[in-house]
Scaffold this motif. Structure first.
Motif, PDB file in Angstrom:
ATOM      1  N   SER A 435      46.259  23.164  74.356  1.00 34.40           N
ATOM      2  CA  SER A 435      45.745  24.475  74.732  1.00 34.40           C
ATOM      3  C   SER A 435      44.537  24.887  73.898  1.00 34.40           C
ATOM      4  O   SER A 435      43.738  25.721  74.327  1.00 34.40           O
ATOM      5  CB  SER A 435      46.836  25.539  74.593  1.00 34.40           C
ATOM      6  N   ASN A 436      44.389  24.302  72.682  1.00 37.42           N
ATOM      7  CA  ASN A 436      43.236  24.678  71.854  1.00 37.42           C
ATOM      8  C   ASN A 436      42.639  23.521  71.060  1.00 37.42           C
ATOM      9  O   ASN A 436      41.681  23.711  70.313  1.00 37.42           O
ATOM     10  CB  ASN A 436      43.611  25.811  70.898  1.00 37.42           C
ATOM     11  N   ASN A 582      46.167  20.506  79.876  1.00 35.54           N
ATOM     12  CA  ASN A 582      46.147  21.976  79.808  1.00 35.54           C
ATOM     13  C   ASN A 582      45.761  22.651  81.122  1.00 35.54           C
ATOM     14  O   ASN A 582      45.510  23.859  81.150  1.00 35.54           O
ATOM     15  CB  ASN A 582      45.219  22.449  78.682  1.00 35.54           C
ATOM     16  N   HIS A 585      41.037  22.491  81.500  1.00 40.89           N
ATOM     17  CA  HIS A 585      40.079  23.169  80.623  1.00 40.89           C
ATOM     18  C   HIS A 585      39.620  22.235  79.507  1.00 40.89           C
ATOM     19  O   HIS A 585      40.392  21.435  78.996  1.00 40.89           O
ATOM     20  CB  HIS A 585      40.706  24.416  79.999  1.00 40.89           C
ATOM     21  N   THR A 610      40.191  28.355  73.473  1.00 43.48           N
ATOM     22  CA  THR A 610      41.612  28.319  73.793  1.00 43.48           C
ATOM     23  C   THR A 610      41.831  28.602  75.268  1.00 43.48           C
ATOM     24  O   THR A 610      41.153  29.451  75.859  1.00 43.48           O
ATOM     25  CB  THR A 610      42.367  29.358  72.938  1.00 43.48           C
ATOM     26  N   VAL A 611      42.778  27.903  75.856  1.00 38.35           N
ATOM     27  CA  VAL A 611      43.111  28.114  77.262  1.00 38.35           C
ATOM     28  C   VAL A 611      43.789  29.468  77.401  1.00 38.35           C
ATOM     29  O   VAL A 611      44.752  29.781  76.695  1.00 38.35           O
ATOM     30  CB  VAL A 611      44.046  27.004  77.777  1.00 38.35           C
ATOM     31  N   CYS A 612      43.287  30.275  78.311  1.00 40.35           N
ATOM     32  CA  CYS A 612      43.811  31.630  78.500  1.00 40.35           C
ATOM     33  C   CYS A 612      44.885  31.612  79.579  1.00 40.35           C
ATOM     34  O   CYS A 612      44.581  31.551  80.774  1.00 40.35           O
ATOM     35  CB  CYS A 612      42.683  32.580  78.898  1.00 40.35           C
ATOM     36  N   THR A 613      46.146  31.627  79.144  1.00 41.46           N
ATOM     37  CA  THR A 613      47.247  31.697  80.106  1.00 41.46           C
ATOM     38  C   THR A 613      47.792  33.115  80.188  1.00 41.46           C
ATOM     39  O   THR A 613      48.046  33.634  81.269  1.00 41.46           O
ATOM     40  CB  THR A 613      48.378  30.728  79.707  1.00 41.46           C
ATOM     41  N   ALA A 653      38.567  28.781  76.783  1.00 39.58           N
ATOM     42  CA  ALA A 653      38.168  27.436  77.195  1.00 39.58           C
ATOM     43  C   ALA A 653      37.690  27.445  78.643  1.00 39.58           C
ATOM     44  O   ALA A 653      38.306  28.049  79.523  1.00 39.58           O
ATOM     45  CB  ALA A 653      39.344  26.472  77.028  1.00 39.58           C
ATOM     46  N   ARG A 655      37.048  26.181  82.344  1.00 41.09           N
ATOM     47  CA  ARG A 655      37.714  25.294  83.305  1.00 41.09           C
ATOM     48  C   ARG A 655      36.700  24.292  83.846  1.00 41.09           C
ATOM     49  O   ARG A 655      35.639  24.676  84.328  1.00 41.09           O
ATOM     50  CB  ARG A 655      38.318  26.081  84.460  1.00 41.09           C
TER      51      ARG A 655
END
Length: 823
Positions: A435-436, A582, A585, A610-613, A653, A655
């Motif tokens: 994720s990061n 992830n 991304h 960082t992947v924004c979930t 992050a 996509r």
């Protein structure tokens, strides 16, 4: 009489005036060396760089001086008493100078020109250690006195003693008593008993002469003298004295004791920070907290060692480290000394073969302990011939060992100890939080001290078929589906970018005919990958691969790209797989989370993309741009994330892969584990994992990369000199077992983490032979996932293109066939 008194008075006055004049003259000559009040109060200790895991376990220390500063309140009272009894009994009562001791020292200096002993108080020792050299001259001694007097005026006795405790040299590169406690006893000061405290209190006088390791007899005399002084001065009672004076010497050379082994990580951090701090790095007292997880790092170390040992033993026994028959009749001490000179490496421990019988062997360890190896601990050791062949099976222990052999053993759960050898093959592992990009475990090779070459970052090797998922992702983005058919049949390419005509083949020379992409990936069919890339075009595919972090200029501009002919590092492969893990991304692997100064002040804090979930998006307004707490990098959208340290604003992050495409390739790669070349990983009993094996054409490199929705791990194995791994060795046999061992621990007690399936994807029944829409009532139909625009048309009549080729699908009778690791 009066005249005599007058003369004596005049002489005394002249003498006093002369003394004042001399003192003033000396002061004028040395005053430039006397520190100011500010310098006295701003004394900085030279403290080494220390590197920690994310959970605050020590990884390593860099610096010529081992030092761990403590405050006065942290000094054990018994240590203070021991130091004062040994060095300066009158410390709390003199003005910084012991007049009588100094008088003796001055006389010695005047008469001999050299310092011959005595006279230095603790204050004077602090002055000398912080501000002066150790040259034994008259001028330096007077400078020392003036500094001491000034220190006593400006600093409290407690502050002076604290400086002494932290500065004094105590041997073995230990500066200060806290460092000495670690070096000699592997403990902190508050864990030492009276005898141990008295032992290190005796070191300042002469660290080499009274060293308990180098000169235990002298150290014992010095320790007991200090204990006697403490008893005499009423600092301890008789019972405590008697117990301490009877205590044996327990000091050993512990050196720097790390909590977790991660030497390749420590060197990466040191190298990166040196570019910023230069030589100051080793004495500025920085504390660096990495992204490494100590539990996962320990699991990675063990997995690498076990994986290499299994491979190495499959290829035969290469013989002892050395044979020294003269040691058989030597004394036990001589045998031990011979073993001590040979290093233990990881789990491998050197031993001396004392006796060889029919099917057993007796060995001695460097501890002096003996152990008898049963036949089960020896019988694997068929002679090594080359990487592909071994000699005949041994029948007796004498076929393997000779008395006087020095051999390595490694621990064994069932046998206690087993005959082994240091592997000649190498392996590397990197594991990321997808994720990061936080690096959670990294092993650059079998043993850092044998070879500091970091194969995770510095080695560029061909990834083989572990590169294929990137090619297939490109295809899915270009309108292909998991059911698209590519003909797996012999082909010749006259590529202008290749020197000669190219005839790619599948492993074993087998061809499957028309094949769905899903099948081709989990069976790792080379021809399909080559034809697929040929249809898409090399240049457009190279441009697409930038999304995974690859530089097109560093990749081959020909069809061999489809088979992983590029030279890439495990770090690059892991970064690419992180995109698949992830949800599509791009993140950047990073190792340093934060850097703190000597007082714990924050000097640096990482802000990884960082992947924004579930983060909260930050809108870029004028007010935001003026707010220093909101950081914008490269014009990226920012988000507020919940972290263990609280809410943080981090760049989101980008996509780079469509979520529909990303889920389909993930689902296809799950089949690599379920039905294909990664079947061994089914032992983990995890339905959320996906991955791909990789082996180069000539069998010189073996890979496995795999992931779920949280973590991605890449393992590479091979020889540094690029020798072939040998007959029957593939990514699935060499690197996959290491990956499994690591992931078993890394995924322990974690919930399944799947890539989220977009609701726009549609599942339909298809003909497994043609990839077309299944006819109503078709018995061998299977389900496949499609993007809406790629759904096959509905058919109303049997297909004339259906064939009976040997397909292997999750629903046909061959689904449980064990597949060889093709590439």
């Amino acid at each position: 009489m009066l005249k005599t008194i007058k003369i004596l008075f005049i002489l005394g006055l002249l003498g006093a005036l002369s003394a004042v004049a001399i003192t003033y003259g000396i002061y004028q000559s040395v005053k430039d060396k006397i520190p100011t009040v500010e310098e006295l109060r701003e004394i900085e200790l030279q403290v080494p760089l220390r590197i920690y895991t994310s959970d605050k376990q020590l990884i390593g220390e860099f610096g010529e001086k081992r030092r761990t500063p403590i405050s006065y309140d942290e000094i054990p009272p018994l240590l203070e008493s021991a130091i004062l009894s040994a060095e300066d009994t009158n410390f709390y009562h003199h003005p910084g100078v012991d007049i009588f001791g100094l008088g003796r020292a001055v006389v010695q200096l005047i008469t001999t020109g050299e310092k011959q002993g005595g006279g230095s108080t603790i204050t004077m020792q602090v002055a000398r250690n912080y501000f002066l050299s150790f040259e034994q001259t008259f001028t330096r001694k007077f400078t020392e006195i003036f500094i001491s007097l000034k220190m006593e005026r400006e600093l409290s006795k407690q502050e002076i003693l604290e400086l002494y405790i932290n500065k004094i040299y105590l041997g073995k590169r230990a500066y200060g008593f806290q460092a000495a406690a670690q070096v000699y006893y592997g403990k902190s000061l508050d864990q030492l008993n009276l005898a141990q405290l008295a032992m290190i209190a005796g070191l300042p006088k002469a660290p080499s002469r009274y060293n308990p390791i180098a000169n235990p007899s002298r150290a014992l005399i010095r320790r007991n003298w200090i204990l006697q002084r403490m008893l005499t001065l009423g600092m301890i009672d008789k019972d405590s004295y008697q117990e301490a004076v009877e205590a044996p010497i327990t000091a050993l050379n512990y050196g720097v004791s790390s909590d977790v082994e991660a030497n390749y990580v420590a060197e990466m951090v040191r190298s990166e920070l040196y570019e910023t701090f230069g030589d100051e790095l080793y004495e500025a007292g920085l504390s660096v907290y990495t992204t490494i997880d100590s539990r996962k790092q320990s699991a990675a170390n063990k997995a690498i060692e076990n994986g290499l040992a299994e491979y190495d033993e499959r290829h035969g026994y290469r013989g002892p480290v050395a044979t020294k028959t003269e040691l058989i009749d030597a004394t036990q001490e001589e045998q031990i000394n011979a073993l001590v000179s040979i290093p233990s490496i990881g789990q491998w421990v050197p031993t001396l073969v004392l006796k060889v019988e029919n099917q057993t062997a007796t060995v001695r360890f460097s501890s002096g302990e003996k152990h008898t190896l049963p036949w089960e601990a020896l019988n694997w050791a068929r002679p090594y011939l080359d990487h592909s062949y071994r000699g005949k099976k041994p029948e007796t222990a004498g076929d393997i060992l000779t008395e006087g052999d020095i051999v390595y053993l490694k621990p064994d759960q069932e046998l206690t100890w087993k005959l082994s050898q240091i592997p000649s093959v190498q392996s590397a592992l990197i594991s990321l939080n997808s994720s990061n990009g936080a690096i959670q475990a990294l092993v650059g090779g079998l043993n850092f001290f044998q070879n500091k070459f970091n194969r995770v970052t510095q080695s560029k090797r061909q990834p083989g078929s572990s590169f294929k998922p990137f090619i297939y992702t490109s295809a899915l983005s270009r309108g292909y589906s998991a059911a698209s058919i590519i003909n797996d049949a012999p082909v010749v390419f006259n590529d202008p970018n290749l020197a000669t005509a190219w005839r790619p083949t599948n492993d074993g020379g087998k061809f499957y005919g028309p094949t769905r992409l899903r099948q081709a990936l989990y069976r790792s069919q080379n021809i399909v990958s080559v034809r697929l890339l040929d249809e898409m075009g090399v240049r457009p595919t190279l441009e697409f691969l930038k999304r995974f972090g690859f530089d097109p200029d560093e990749l081959p501009n020909n069809l061999s790209l489809s088979l992983g002919s590029a030279n890439v590092s495990p770090m690059q492969i892991a970064k690419g797989y992180a995109v698949l893990s992830n949800g599509g991304h791009q993140v950047e692997p990073y190792l340093i989370d934060r850097v703190e100064g000597r007082e714990g002040e924050e000097l640096y804090q990482a802000t990884p993309t960082t992947v924004c979930t579930d983060c909260t998006l930050v809108e870029a307004s004028i007010d935001d741009l003026l707010d220093d707490s909101v950081v914008y990098e490269d014009n990226r959208q920012m988000g507020i994330f919940k972290t263990p340290a609280g809410l943080k604003t981090l760049p989101i992050a980008i996509r780079v892969i469509d979520p529909e495409v990303n889920f389909i390739i993930y689902d296809m790669m799950r089949d690599v584990i379920k039905y294909g070349t990664g079947r061994r990983a089914r032992v983990l009993k995890r339905d959320d994992i996906a991955g791909k094996t990789g082996t180069t054409n000539d069998g010189r490199d073996a890979w496995f990369s795999g992931f779920n929705g949280d973590i991605v791990t890449t393992v590479w194995s091979g020889f540094d000199n690029s020798s072939e791994l040998g007959r029957g060795e593939w990514g699935g046999s060499v690197s996959l077992p290491t990956w499994i061992d690591y992931m078993r621990e890394a995924l322990a007690n974690t919930k399944s983490s799947y890539i989220k399936k977009p609701s726009s994807l549609i599942t339909v029944r298809i003909d497994p032979d043609t990839g077309e829409r299944a006819l109503p009532g078709q018995k061998n139909a299977i389900f496949e996932i499609f993007r809406k625009e790629n759904i096959p048309a509905i058919r109303s009549a049997p297909s004339s293109t259906s064939n009976d080729s040997n397909t292997e699908t999750p629903s046909n009778k061959h689904q449980d066939t064990v597949l060889e690791d093709l590439f």
